[in-house]
Design a protein around this motif. Sequence first.
Motif, PDB file in Angstrom:
ATOM      1  N   ALA A 159       0.824  -1.203   0.000  1.00  0.00           N
ATOM      2  CA  ALA A 159       0.000   0.000   0.000  1.00  0.00           C
ATOM      3  C   ALA A 159       0.862   1.258   0.000  1.00  0.00           C
ATOM      4  O   ALA A 159       0.598   2.214  -0.737  1.00  0.00           O
ATOM      5  CB  ALA A 159      -0.934  -0.010   1.205  1.00  0.00           C
ATOM      6  N   PHE A 160       1.917   1.271   0.824  1.00  0.00           N
ATOM      7  CA  PHE A 160       2.770   2.449   0.888  1.00  0.00           C
ATOM      8  C   PHE A 160       3.510   2.674  -0.426  1.00  0.00           C
ATOM      9  O   PHE A 160       3.675   3.815  -0.875  1.00  0.00           O
ATOM     10  CB  PHE A 160       3.754   2.325   2.050  1.00  0.00           C
ATOM     11  CG  PHE A 160       3.195   2.781   3.358  1.00  0.00           C
ATOM     12  CD1 PHE A 160       3.392   4.068   3.804  1.00  0.00           C
ATOM     13  CD2 PHE A 160       2.436   1.923   4.142  1.00  0.00           C
ATOM     14  CE1 PHE A 160       2.853   4.507   5.005  1.00  0.00           C
ATOM     15  CE2 PHE A 160       1.897   2.345   5.341  1.00  0.00           C
ATOM     16  CZ  PHE A 160       2.112   3.636   5.772  1.00  0.00           C
ATOM     17  N   THR A 161       3.973   1.598  -1.051  1.00  0.00           N
ATOM     18  CA  THR A 161       4.647   1.747  -2.336  1.00  0.00           C
ATOM     19  C   THR A 161       3.682   2.277  -3.385  1.00  0.00           C
ATOM     20  O   THR A 161       4.031   3.170  -4.174  1.00  0.00           O
ATOM     21  CB  THR A 161       5.228   0.398  -2.788  1.00  0.00           C
ATOM     22  OG1 THR A 161       6.014  -0.159  -1.740  1.00  0.00           O
ATOM     23  CG2 THR A 161       6.110   0.574  -4.014  1.00  0.00           C
ATOM     24  N   ALA A 162       2.463   1.738  -3.406  1.00  0.00           N
ATOM     25  CA  ALA A 162       1.465   2.202  -4.366  1.00  0.00           C
ATOM     26  C   ALA A 162       1.149   3.681  -4.168  1.00  0.00           C
ATOM     27  O   ALA A 162       1.033   4.446  -5.136  1.00  0.00           O
ATOM     28  CB  ALA A 162       0.191   1.370  -4.236  1.00  0.00           C
ATOM     29  N   VAL A 163       1.022   4.102  -2.915  1.00  0.00           N
ATOM     30  CA  VAL A 163       0.719   5.507  -2.631  1.00  0.00           C
ATOM     31  C   VAL A 163       1.828   6.416  -3.147  1.00  0.00           C
ATOM     32  O   VAL A 163       1.576   7.428  -3.813  1.00  0.00           O
ATOM     33  CB  VAL A 163       0.508   5.715  -1.115  1.00  0.00           C
ATOM     34  CG1 VAL A 163       0.577   7.195  -0.742  1.00  0.00           C
ATOM     35  CG2 VAL A 163      -0.831   5.140  -0.692  1.00  0.00           C
TER      36      VAL A 163
END
Length: 409
Positions: free
Chosen positions: A329-333
């Motif tokens: 999720a953090f990478t996608a954000v």
Amino acid sequence: MSTAGTVSAVDPVASTRRWVVLCAGVLAQAATSMFQFGVPYLVPELRSAVGGSLSGVGLLVACPSIGLVLTLIAWGAVADRYGERLAMTAGLLGAGAILGVAGLSHSTVLLGLSLVLAGAAGASVNAASGRALMGWFAAHERGLAMGVRQTAQPVGVGAAALVLPAAAQSWGYRGALWVPAVICIVVGVAVALAIQDPPRPAGATRARAASPYRRPDLWRVHGASALLIVPQFTVSAFAFVYLVSVRHWPSGHAGQLLAGAQVVGATARLLAGRWSDRVADRLGPMRTLTVVNAVTVGLLAATVAASAQTAPLFLVAAAAITVGGNGLAFTAVAELAGRDWSGRALGAQNTAQNIVAAATPPLVGLLISATGYGSGFLLAAVFAAAATTVVPPSAGRITWGLRTRVDTA
């Protein structure tokens, strides 16, 4: 896309530096996670020392998350404008000093306020460390790099599970707080010496970048991540006290089991990051892990409600899987936001998560007090199931707006 402003991936100086930055970021995140998410391991000692209901002590558990919510976006803006090293160093040193004050206090109110302020200071690491990695690592390895960075949280929580119960038994909960205080100060000094901000291309300005929040995908990743915090924090906040109070495990044995669960969770984050790199997609793996999350926590709820002997096994599985997809999720954000917005977007991601994290222990504590642990874990499973409908669809092979390193030639 032009390669001007980047260097070859074989540049030995840049290659070495990025791993130093990654190691420093992991240490920083583990240090802050030890107190941000380690307070549940002080719950038996807190209840003995200050009294109060499970819900009331749950409010103390939530205090670091309340502090995080107050400052995450601001720290992200600081990192965007002034750099990651300054933000992380200031936050770590501040958190260490505040926890030291908490260790000297005999007031429950001052303890809660100190935990809020320490969480507010430590938020700098949550907002800035991921941004630093996005600047130093190439596109095809960011999932793994962010997965490594995200292992810091279960490592920090695992260290808390091993150290804080024993420290609290020997020195009381106040003395136990000195452990993360000293660690934060030492790591803050190390970050100041080791981390170098990723280079920024000449002429790049944040004013030229349109807001990524004009697209729905970023909002949906924030929403799904916030929903997934309920199972993560329900398990992390109440697993230890469930094993000690209901299953009558010795606190040391319960801490060892949950520390092992954090090791499994850290491994899951690494594997998830590598998986997303190989398929060049963050959202598909994130959705799959969300489904597994819902099923696992649902089975935990069923075994706890039935007082089954297998409940501790499902507790370990749930403790691991509820943190497994966090790095995706953090990478996608960060990738959806782009270079100029990544600090603020990561701050917003953390803010949404920590609003839910702050509310989860006291509210779920009320439910558990009224109806039992099975109901609390069942509610967590429902939130995980809801998250499966919010994760945005994959948009094909991912693209990135961030460059990695500056060409010195």
